[in-house]
Design a protein around this motif. Structure first.
Motif, mmCIF file in Angstrom:
data_model
loop_
_atom_site.group_PDB
_atom_site.id
_atom_site.type_symbol
_atom_site.label_atom_id
_atom_site.label_comp_id
_atom_site.label_asym_id
_atom_site.label_seq_id
_atom_site.Cartn_x
_atom_site.Cartn_y
_atom_site.Cartn_z
ATOM 1 N N LEU A 213 0.810 -1.224 0.000
ATOM 2 C CA LEU A 213 0.000 0.000 0.000
ATOM 3 C C LEU A 213 0.840 1.270 0.000
ATOM 4 C CD1 LEU A 213 -3.236 -0.205 2.130
ATOM 5 C CD2 LEU A 213 -2.913 -0.467 -0.311
ATOM 6 N N ASP A 214 2.001 1.245 0.634
ATOM 7 C CA ASP A 214 2.854 2.442 0.637
ATOM 8 C C ASP A 214 3.265 2.814 -0.782
ATOM 9 O OD1 ASP A 214 2.801 3.021 3.347
ATOM 10 O OD2 ASP A 214 4.463 1.668 3.801
ATOM 11 N N LEU A 215 3.686 1.820 -1.550
ATOM 12 C CA LEU A 215 4.053 2.063 -2.945
ATOM 13 C C LEU A 215 2.847 2.524 -3.753
ATOM 14 C CD1 LEU A 215 6.482 -0.763 -4.182
ATOM 15 C CD2 LEU A 215 6.792 1.713 -4.398
ATOM 16 N N LEU A 216 1.738 1.865 -3.544
ATOM 17 C CA LEU A 216 0.520 2.226 -4.272
ATOM 18 C C LEU A 216 0.128 3.670 -3.965
ATOM 19 C CD1 LEU A 216 -1.511 0.687 -6.145
ATOM 20 C CD2 LEU A 216 -2.957 0.432 -4.124
ATOM 21 N N GLU A 217 0.262 4.063 -2.706
ATOM 22 C CA GLU A 217 -0.072 5.425 -2.309
ATOM 23 C C GLU A 217 0.838 6.441 -3.002
ATOM 24 O OE1 GLU A 217 -0.794 8.030 1.760
ATOM 25 O OE2 GLU A 217 0.480 6.251 1.840
ATOM 26 N N GLN A 218 2.131 6.150 -3.081
ATOM 27 C CA GLN A 218 3.071 7.060 -3.735
ATOM 28 C C GLN A 218 2.749 7.219 -5.223
ATOM 29 O OE1 GLN A 218 7.221 5.990 -2.879
ATOM 30 N NE2 GLN A 218 6.527 5.099 -0.943
ATOM 31 N N ILE A 219 2.480 6.096 -5.877
ATOM 32 C CA ILE A 219 2.209 6.134 -7.317
ATOM 33 C C ILE A 219 0.885 6.851 -7.603
ATOM 34 C CG2 ILE A 219 1.682 4.706 -9.343
ATOM 35 C CD1 ILE A 219 3.668 2.618 -8.094
ATOM 36 N N ALA A 220 -0.152 6.490 -6.845
ATOM 37 C CA ALA A 220 -1.453 7.130 -7.054
ATOM 38 C C ALA A 220 -1.377 8.621 -6.724
ATOM 39 C CB ALA A 220 -2.514 6.454 -6.199
ATOM 40 N N GLY A 221 -0.634 8.964 -5.680
ATOM 41 C CA GLY A 221 -0.477 10.369 -5.324
ATOM 42 C C GLY A 221 0.199 11.166 -6.428
ATOM 43 N N ALA A 222 1.245 10.580 -7.027
ATOM 44 C CA ALA A 222 1.942 11.256 -8.126
ATOM 45 C C ALA A 222 1.047 11.353 -9.362
ATOM 46 C CB ALA A 222 3.233 10.496 -8.454
ATOM 47 N N ALA A 223 0.349 10.276 -9.675
ATOM 48 C CA ALA A 223 -0.482 10.249 -10.876
ATOM 49 C C ALA A 223 -1.640 11.240 -10.787
ATOM 50 C CB ALA A 223 -1.019 8.834 -11.103
ATOM 51 N N PHE A 224 -2.298 11.286 -9.625
ATOM 52 C CA PHE A 224 -3.453 12.173 -9.476
ATOM 53 C C PHE A 224 -3.061 13.586 -9.057
ATOM 54 C CE2 PHE A 224 -5.624 8.046 -9.092
ATOM 55 C CZ PHE A 224 -6.649 8.255 -10.009
#
Length: 277
Positions: A213-224
Motif C-alpha cells: 500500500l505504501d508504494l501504491l499510495e506514492q504512485i497514485a499520489g503522483a499520478a493524481f
C-alpha cells in the motif's frame, strides 16, 4: 436508549478546531452502529465519541469491548464515569487518535480480533485515520465511518469518474467500500455546511488484498497530483527519482503512456506498484 447512564454533556458546544459535529437522533445512531454488521460479542473501536450518542448506540448492541478514543477532556472524563467503563466493557483512551498504537492497545485490552471500527469521524482527521487503518494488519475488520459526503464519494469512486482518485485506489486495494446512507446537515449539532455519509468498508478476502500500500499510495499520489496531464508527464518526476523513464516504465507495465490517471483500473495501479516492489 438504554436504562443505563445517558450520554453526558448533550449541551456541550462543539469545538470547531477539533472538527466536531454531534449526532443525537437514536434511529440514525442505531443505523450507524450496525451498518458494518452485528456488534454483539465483538471488539469495537470508536474515534471521537464526543458526548456519547454513538457510544451509547454501540453499547446497546452488546459488544464484548468498546474502545473509545477521545481527545477532548470534557467528553473523555465524562465517559470514564459510565457504568460500562467501570465494569470493563468500555475502555476510554484520552488521546489524539492519530497517536494511538492500535495493536498495542488491543493486545493490552485482551481484545477479540478482528476489531470493528465505527465512528463519526471529526472532519479534520478522518482521511489520515482512514489511510492508517487501510494499512493496518489483520487486527482491523470491517469499518463503518461517517465522512463528509464528498469524501465518502471519493473513497467509493470508480475509474472514469470525477471523484476517482488516490483515496479510491487505496481503499479499494484492501476493502470493498460502499455508501450505506447519507445525512443532511440538519441531522448534526451544529450543522456542518455539507451533507455527510456513512460508508462501510468490508475487508477483501486475504488473497485479494494488495500488500504494497505504501508504494501504491506514492504512485497514485503522483499520478493524481497532476490528473490533467498524461501519465508519462504526471509520473515523470516520480520515475526520475528512481532512475527510470516514465514512458518506458508505463509501456513495460502494459499501460498507455498517453492515458490519464482517472482511466487506470485498480489492477493497472497494482501492476505499476508490483513492478517496483
Amino acid at each position: 436508549m438504554s436504562d443505563e447512564t445517558p450520554p453526558p454533556l448533550t449541551d456541550a458546544p462543539a469545538r470547531k478546531a477539533l472538527g466536531q459535529h454531534f449526532l443525537f437522533d437514536p434511529s440514525i445512531l442505531k443505523r450507524a452502529a450496525t451498518a458494518a454488521g452485528p456488534v454483539a460479542g465483538r471488539t469495537v473501536i470508536e474515534v471521537g465519541p464526543g458526548p456519547g450518542g454513538l457510544t451509547r448506540a454501540i453499547l446497546n448492541e452488546k459488544p464484548a469491548l468498546l474502545i473509545a478514543v477521545e481527545t477532548d477532556p470534557r467528553f473523555s472524563d465524562a465517559l470514564m464515569g459510565w457504568p460500562e467503563a467501570q465494569d470493563g466493557r468500555l475502555k476510554v483512551i484520552a488521546k489524539d487518535a492519530r497517536k494511538v498504537h492500535w495493536e498495542k492497545v488491543l493486545a493490552e485490552s485482551g481484545a477479540e480480533l478482528p476489531a470493528l471500527i465505527i465512528a463519526n469521524l471529526p472532519y479534520n482527521v478522518g482521511t489520515p485515520l482512514l489511510i492508517d487503518w487501510l494499512k493496518a494488519g489483520s487486527w482491523r475488520g470491517s469499518m463503518a465511518l461517517m465522512f463528509q459526503k464528498e469524501v465518502a464519494e471519493r473513497i467509493c469512486a470508480k475509474p472514469d469518474t470525477d471523484a476517482y482518485g488516490r483515496l479510491a485506489v487505496l481503499a479499494q486495494a484492501v476493502t470493498r467500500p460502499h455508501i450505506a446512507f447519507t445525512l443532511p446537515p440538519g441531522a448534526f449539532r451544529p450543522p456542518p455546511k455539507v451533507d455527510s455519509a456513512v460508508i462501510v468498508l468490508e475487508p477483501l478476502p486475504e488473497t485479494e488484498r494488495f500488500a504494497h500500500l505504501d508504494l501504491l499510495e506514492q504512485i497514485a499520489g503522483a499520478a493524481f497530483g497532476q490528473r490533467r496531464k498524461m501519465l508519462r508527464a504526471a509520473l515523470k518526476p516520480f520515475a526520475k527519482k528512481r532512475g527510470m523513464k516514465a514512458e518506458a516504465w508505463l509501456e513495460d507495465c502494459g499501460i498507455d503512456p498517453t492515458a490519464r490517471a482517472e482511466t487506470l483500473t485498480q489492477a493497472e495501479f497494482r501492476r505499476l506498484a508490483l513492478s517496483l516492489a
